[in-house]
Design an enzyme around this catalytic site. Structure first.
Site, short mmCIF file in Angstrom:
data_model
loop_
_atom_site.label_atom_id
_atom_site.label_comp_id
_atom_site.label_asym_id
_atom_site.label_seq_id
_atom_site.Cartn_x
_atom_site.Cartn_y
_atom_site.Cartn_z
N SER A 222 0.83 -1.23 0.02
CA SER A 222 0.11 -0.07 0.06
C SER A 222 0.96 1.45 0.05
CB SER A 222 -0.94 -0.14 1.01
OG SER A 222 -2.06 0.88 1.06
N ASP A 449 -9.63 -4.28 -5.34
CA ASP A 449 -8.86 -3.58 -3.93
C ASP A 449 -9.71 -2.30 -3.84
OD1 ASP A 449 -7.23 -2.21 -2.06
OD2 ASP A 449 -5.70 -3.40 -3.21
N HIS A 477 -7.70 -5.88 -0.10
CA HIS A 477 -6.43 -4.94 -0.24
C HIS A 477 -5.21 -5.95 -0.07
CE1 HIS A 477 -4.03 -1.45 -0.16
NE2 HIS A 477 -3.88 -1.33 1.14
#
Length: 507
Positions: A222, A449, A477
């Site tokens: 991320s 996602d 995610h």
């Protein structure tokens, strides 16, 4: 974490149990005054003190801990210093080929506190081959940290529901965030102006040298992909094997970020409702659109009349959305979301949604917060970007967001209020993320996602000149360690041999 009502930005940190972290901030452009430092670091005495330092490792539980020293201000390396904390799990095979540096995202999530999670998701062969090294970036928890308010202050900020319908309401939000920023400066001091992503990436090169690695091997999730991409752009010749999972596009502007993340969570929520309605116990009636409408109405009702939770705290609409978003990070959390919505919609009980929101923000049952992730989050993003706080601009952006995300769009708008009165200047980001000359970089994207839309993985793989794209067709995610054997094998092969999958490989 979903947008914070008072610290209004973008979706970001979830508990490890619910998924890894994800957020991106749009960027200004900034120069890179020390971009070439790594190739001749020790020729400058001011830099040599950092690059030549010897880490002193001590035993801490099942791992080893050390502190590294880096400049407070990379434009003044001879000035004040700060500390970067590391935690290392030595290679189980006994003869490591080097270090695998890891970051779980955020910004603001502590890698040191989640090293146990990394030890679970990284394969045995990789753990046997590399020393697994977690580090907290500058401003985060165990490194020199950002500090802003007490737990009661964070409770107030995360629960607060702003009024975006009037200029007075927007001004109140600006002022409230300004008070928060000034509290951060009062408690943190000069560090608050130096926790930007580019500075953290330069710290990573010092860690590489201190760990004894000629090239950096890195696994970032991320926001960690933005950190990795920034490092690659600054030090392309030092890039080893990079896995950037749940990718961010660091070149997006604030409107694109808001619309992308809102659409991502709307799509994830739609997938959840479809799954929920196929079960007997779903509280959402009718078809998918009807189910989404029921959730939107719940947000509206809770905004007007917060729900009881069995505690002295009520469930506000801001906390309700935080709870819903938390469960969308991983499909395994959908049953818990069904339980939470059943209680909220059918029984007027906000307790489970509050538990999800608290886990999202890292709040414990005793009212304390496990880390400083909420404060570091705002501090880092307000240095990296300053979106417009003009009410007209924010309303125009909000209308675009609502068009792509009618259920959750309200929680992704008016991000400009967060940094409008931030008490230190913005730093900005880099002019280019091409990273010309870097070794192959593996970018991983998940097609649905919620926090980092798949399109961002596609665009990051194009920005980085040496990137290849690996796609996981699925929900949630990030992908490595939670998706399927195809992704696991591709990433493991790359980390162990340097052989990347063919660009465009889909799992």
């Amino acid at each position: 974490m979903p947008t914070r009502p008072a610290l209004r930005r973008c979706a970001l940190v979830a508990l490890v149990a619910l998924g890894l972290t994800g957020c991106v901030a749009p960027k200004h452009q900034a120069s890179s005054p020390t971009a070439g430092a790594s190739s001749s670091a020790t020729s400058d005495p001011a830099l040599a003190r950092y690059y030549d330092q010897v880490l002193e490792w001590t035993t801490c539980g099942d791992e080893q801990c050390a502190d590294a020293t880096v400049p407070l201000d990379w434009e003044d390396p001879g000035g004040d210093t700060i500390t970067i904390a590391l935690r290392r799990a030595p290679a189980s095979g006994g003869s490591p080929v080097g270090s695998l540096l890891v970051n779980p995202g955020g910004p603001g999530r502590s890698a040191i506190d989640t090293i146990g999670f990394f030890r679970q998701i990284v394969s045995r062969d990789v753990l046997a081959t590399y020393d697994l090294v977690a580090f907290d970036p500058r401003g985060v928890q165990h490194s020199s940290p950002v500090t802003c308010v007490d737990p009661a202050g964070l409770d107030e900020l995360t629960a607060w529901v702003p009024d975006w319908s009037t200029d007075e309401g927007i001004a109140e939000a600006v002022d409230r965030n300004g008070e928060f920023g000034r509290a951060c400066l009062d408690r943190t001091g000069p560090l608050l102006g130096h926790v930007d992503t580019a500075s953290a990436a330069r710290d990573m090169d010092v860690l590489r040298a201190a760990l004894g690695d000629e090239a950096l091997t890195f696994l970032g999730f991320s926001y960690g992909t933005e950190l990795g991409a920034t490092y690659a752009a600054l030090f392309p010749e030092r890039v080893g094997r990079f896995v950037l999972d749940g990718a961010l596009d660091p070149t997006l502007d604030s409107g694109q970020v808001a619309a992308g993340q809102a659409a991502g969570f709307e799509s994830a929520l739609r997938a959840y409702v479809t799954d929920c309605q196929a079960a007997a116990s779903c509280p959402l009636d009718g078809d998918v659109d009807a189910g989404l409408t029921q959730i939107a109405r719940m947000f509206d009702r809770v905004r007007a009349n917060p729900l009881p939770t069995g505690t002295e705290r009520e469930l506000t609409s801001s906390l309700a959305f935080s709870g819903v978003a938390a469960a969308l990070y991983a499909q395994s959390s959908w049953p818990l979301l069904t339980q939470a919505l059943t209680k909220a919609i059918d029984a007027g009980d906000g307790s489970v949604l509050l538990q999800l929101a608290d886990s999202y923000y890292g709040r414990g049952p005793d009212g304390t917060y496990a880390t400083n992730q909420n404060e570091a989050f705002s501090a880092i993003l307000c240095l990296d970007d300053r979106p417009s706080a003009d009410p007209a601009d924010m309303r125009a952006d909000a209308a675009e967001v609502a068009a792509v995300a009618p259920t959750v769009g309200q929680f992704f708008s008016y991000g400009g209020v967060s940094c409008a009165q931030w008490p230190v200047p913005a730093v900005g980001s880099l002019e280019s993320y091409e990273a010309q000359g870097a070794a192959p970089i593996l970018v991983v994207g998940t097609t649905n996602d919620p926090a980092t839309p798949y399109a961002w993985a596609q665009s990051l793989s194009k920005l980085l000149s040496s990137a290849v794209l690996l796609t996981f067709e699925g929900e949630g995610h990030t992908a490595y360690g939670r998706s399927n054997a195809c992704v696991k094998d591709a990433v493991d092969t790359y980390l162990l041999t340097g052989e990347a999958p063919a660009d465009g490989t889909t799992c």
